[in-house]
Design a protein around this motif. Structure first.
Motif, PDB file in Angstrom:
ATOM      1  N   GLY A 356       0.804  -1.211   0.000  1.00 24.57           N
ATOM      2  CA  GLY A 356       0.000   0.000   0.000  1.00 24.57           C
ATOM      3  C   GLY A 356       0.839   1.264   0.000  1.00 24.57           C
ATOM      4  N   ASP A 357       0.159   2.394  -0.069  1.00 25.76           N
ATOM      5  CA  ASP A 357       0.832   3.688  -0.197  1.00 25.76           C
ATOM      6  C   ASP A 357       1.660   4.059   1.031  1.00 25.76           C
ATOM      7  OD1 ASP A 357      -0.339   3.943  -2.669  1.00 25.76           O
ATOM      8  OD2 ASP A 357      -2.030   5.141  -1.946  1.00 25.76           O
ATOM      9  N   ASN A 358       1.274   3.567   2.189  1.00 28.29           N
ATOM     10  CA  ASN A 358       1.975   3.928   3.425  1.00 28.29           C
ATOM     11  C   ASN A 358       2.958   2.873   3.895  1.00 28.29           C
ATOM     12  OD1 ASN A 358       0.506   6.379   3.658  1.00 28.29           O
ATOM     13  ND2 ASN A 358      -1.237   5.254   4.500  1.00 28.29           N
ATOM     14  N   ALA A 359       3.262   1.907   3.040  1.00 25.49           N
ATOM     15  CA  ALA A 359       4.198   0.843   3.425  1.00 25.49           C
ATOM     16  C   ALA A 359       5.598   1.406   3.642  1.00 25.49           C
ATOM     17  CB  ALA A 359       4.238  -0.231   2.344  1.00 25.49           C
ATOM     18  N   PRO A 360       6.337   0.890   4.630  1.00 16.99           N
ATOM     19  CA  PRO A 360       7.712   1.362   4.857  1.00 16.99           C
ATOM     20  C   PRO A 360       8.619   0.999   3.690  1.00 16.99           C
ATOM     21  CG  PRO A 360       7.247  -0.598   6.173  1.00 16.99           C
ATOM     22  CD  PRO A 360       5.943  -0.187   5.572  1.00 16.99           C
ATOM     23  N   GLN A 361       9.604   1.836   3.462  1.00 17.11           N
ATOM     24  CA  GLN A 361      10.574   1.573   2.404  1.00 17.11           C
ATOM     25  C   GLN A 361      11.512   0.448   2.836  1.00 17.11           C
ATOM     26  OE1 GLN A 361      10.903   2.922  -0.753  1.00 17.11           O
ATOM     27  NE2 GLN A 361       8.877   3.808  -0.322  1.00 17.11           N
ATOM     28  N   GLY A 362      11.744  -0.487   1.928  1.00 14.08           N
ATOM     29  CA  GLY A 362      12.639  -1.587   2.238  1.00 14.08           C
ATOM     30  C   GLY A 362      14.001  -1.410   1.604  1.00 14.08           C
ATOM     31  N   LEU A 363      14.938  -2.242   2.032  1.00 15.98           N
ATOM     32  CA  LEU A 363      16.261  -2.269   1.428  1.00 15.98           C
ATOM     33  C   LEU A 363      16.245  -3.179   0.210  1.00 15.98           C
ATOM     34  CD1 LEU A 363      18.394  -2.697   4.682  1.00 15.98           C
ATOM     35  CD2 LEU A 363      17.915  -0.561   3.459  1.00 15.98           C
ATOM     36  N   HIS A 364      16.795  -2.706  -0.868  1.00 19.14           N
ATOM     37  CA  HIS A 364      17.011  -3.503  -2.070  1.00 19.14           C
ATOM     38  C   HIS A 364      15.727  -3.725  -2.868  1.00 19.14           C
ATOM     39  CE1 HIS A 364      19.141  -6.169  -4.754  1.00 19.14           C
ATOM     40  NE2 HIS A 364      18.347  -7.174  -4.463  1.00 19.14           N
ATOM     41  N   SER A 365      14.712  -4.408  -2.269  1.00 18.43           N
ATOM     42  CA  SER A 365      13.476  -4.684  -2.994  1.00 18.43           C
ATOM     43  C   SER A 365      12.390  -5.081  -1.998  1.00 18.43           C
ATOM     44  CB  SER A 365      13.680  -5.826  -4.001  1.00 18.43           C
ATOM     45  OG  SER A 365      13.923  -7.048  -3.318  1.00 18.43           O
TER      46      SER A 365
END
Length: 402
Positions: A356-365
């Motif tokens: 979703g739009d508010n999901a945390p940013q992850g590393l790599h993918s």
């Protein structure tokens, strides 16, 4: 794995494939891919359930006379395989696959008329109240007490590891109605409204950070006697019937194969640290090949069980074999995913949801972000639905005759 299909079954498979291509919402598919746990959140699952219900396919395992499709065992298998290959979310199993067969096999006509349509419509969201503190694998030791008082039962006790109880409005549960007989003979199957006075739900967060399970407390909860399924003392028989469906009522191999396909594809883009792709590394290819062979072997066992069901035979203790193999393989494949992404695969984001739009940013993918959480969540596979040890004992006694 390809199997030879009749023209009719091939046409059915193609119909399902086209429907999934045209009607599986992209956000639902993305949400399912970014869900670490076995159960997707209702905001995803109920949307997909609604799409299938509108088509008339949600009760795909049910007989037609009870509102289902009336499909053959092979058609049900093909449907599950195509859903897995399309990346569709897991269906809401507790009401749809576990409770529903109990109701149309053991329930009264009134219960069938009330319960089954509301599962399909999504009006009722069910959870399963079986395990208790001190009564997990030894389920017969459960202590939640139900005392008949005129036209109702008074229920006191607690249930634990209750999946999605925080979303559910109803719970099917095992209670003890008789303490003077053999443990199994004193167990009864009841349906409980979770908005009843005396019901409280306490969350249990897993090591992965998921709120998937809960403890449910029942303090003098009044349950109408008409919510009794079967007869008093028949709960153990019903529970064994239900657990056969839980352990072997679904085809695990297609979903496992789909996840392994995603890993194989991703490995072509991941560095092996030596200037090449991870997919070219001998040890990696050996691990993937071993998993692939195990998936294929599991699928053959599941197809054999489906063949037996098509002949009118019960799935029987062989379902313990599929549950055992699928649980171990689930963990092996999830470990492959962690190893695939190296250090990025070790990240453990505890915020939810990961879509979703508010999901945390992850590393790599996104796939790397989900890997460790999914691996930790899948440790429960060798516990829920009967531990590996329980399954091994059933296989030893009932299949091998030891």
């Amino acid at each position: 794995m390809d199997i030879e299909l009749s023209p009719q079954d091939a046409a059915f498979r193609d119909e399902v494939r086209i429907f999934l291509r045209d009607h599986l919402p992209a956000d639902v598919k993305a949400g399912a891919a970014a869900t670490p746990s076995v159960f997707v959140e209702p905001e995803i699952g109920q949307v997909w359930n609604g799409v299938l219900n509108k088509k008339g396919w949600l009760g795909y395992q049910w007989p037609a006379e009870h509102g289902g499709t009336g499909w053959t065992p092979l058609q049900r298998y093909l449907f599950e395989k195509e859903c897995a290959a399309a990346g569709a979310p897991n269906l809401t199993v507790l009401g749809l696959k576990l409770l529903a067969p109990v109701i149309y096999n053991f329930g009264t006509e009134a219960q069938k008329a009330q319960v089954l349509p509301r599962i399909l419509s999504g009006e009722d969201y069910w959870c399963q109240g079986f395990s208790e503190p001190g009564a997990g694998s030894d389920l017969a030791s459960l202590k939640t007490r139900a005392v008949l008082e005129g036209d109702h039962y008074r229920v006191t006790g607690s249930k634990i590891w209750t999946t999605h109880a925080h979303h559910a409005n109803r719970m099917f549960t095992l209670v003890r109605t008789n303490t003077e007989v053999k443990k199994q003979a004193g167990i009864t199957f009841l349906l409980i409204d979770l908005d009843s006075p005396g019901v409280s739900v306490r969350p249990i967060l897993t090591n992965a950070g998921d709120h998937e399970v809960n403890q449910v407390f029942l303090e003098d909860v009044i349950v109408p006697a008409e919510n009794l399924v079967g007869g008093e003392g028949q709960g153990w028989t019903i529970a064994k019937f239900l657990l056969e469906n839980e352990r072997g009522g679904s085809c695990h191999a297609p979903k496992l194969g789909y996840d392994l396909d995603q890993i194989e594809t991703a490995a072509k883009l991941e560095s092996d640290g030596k200037g090449g792709a991870l997919s070219d590394q001998t040890d990696w290819r050996r691990r993937v090949a071993k998993a692939r062979l195990a998936v294929n072997a599991l699928e053959m066992i599941e197809l054999k069980i489906i063949s037996e069901i098509a002949k009118g035979r019960k799935p029987g203790p062989q379902t313990s074999l599929t549950k055992l193999l699928a649980s171990n393989l689930r963990q092996d494949i999830d470990l492959l995913a962690v190893d695939l992404y190296g250090p990025a695969g070790l990240q453990l984001e505890t915020a939810r949801p990961l879509y979703g739009d508010n999901a945390p940013q992850g590393l790599h993918s996104k796939e790397a972000q989900v890997a460790s959480a999914r691996y930790l969540n899948s440790r429960a596979w060798t516990i829920f639905g009967g531990t590996n040890e329980i399954q091994s004992t059933i296989i030893a006694k009932s299949v091998l005759g030891l």
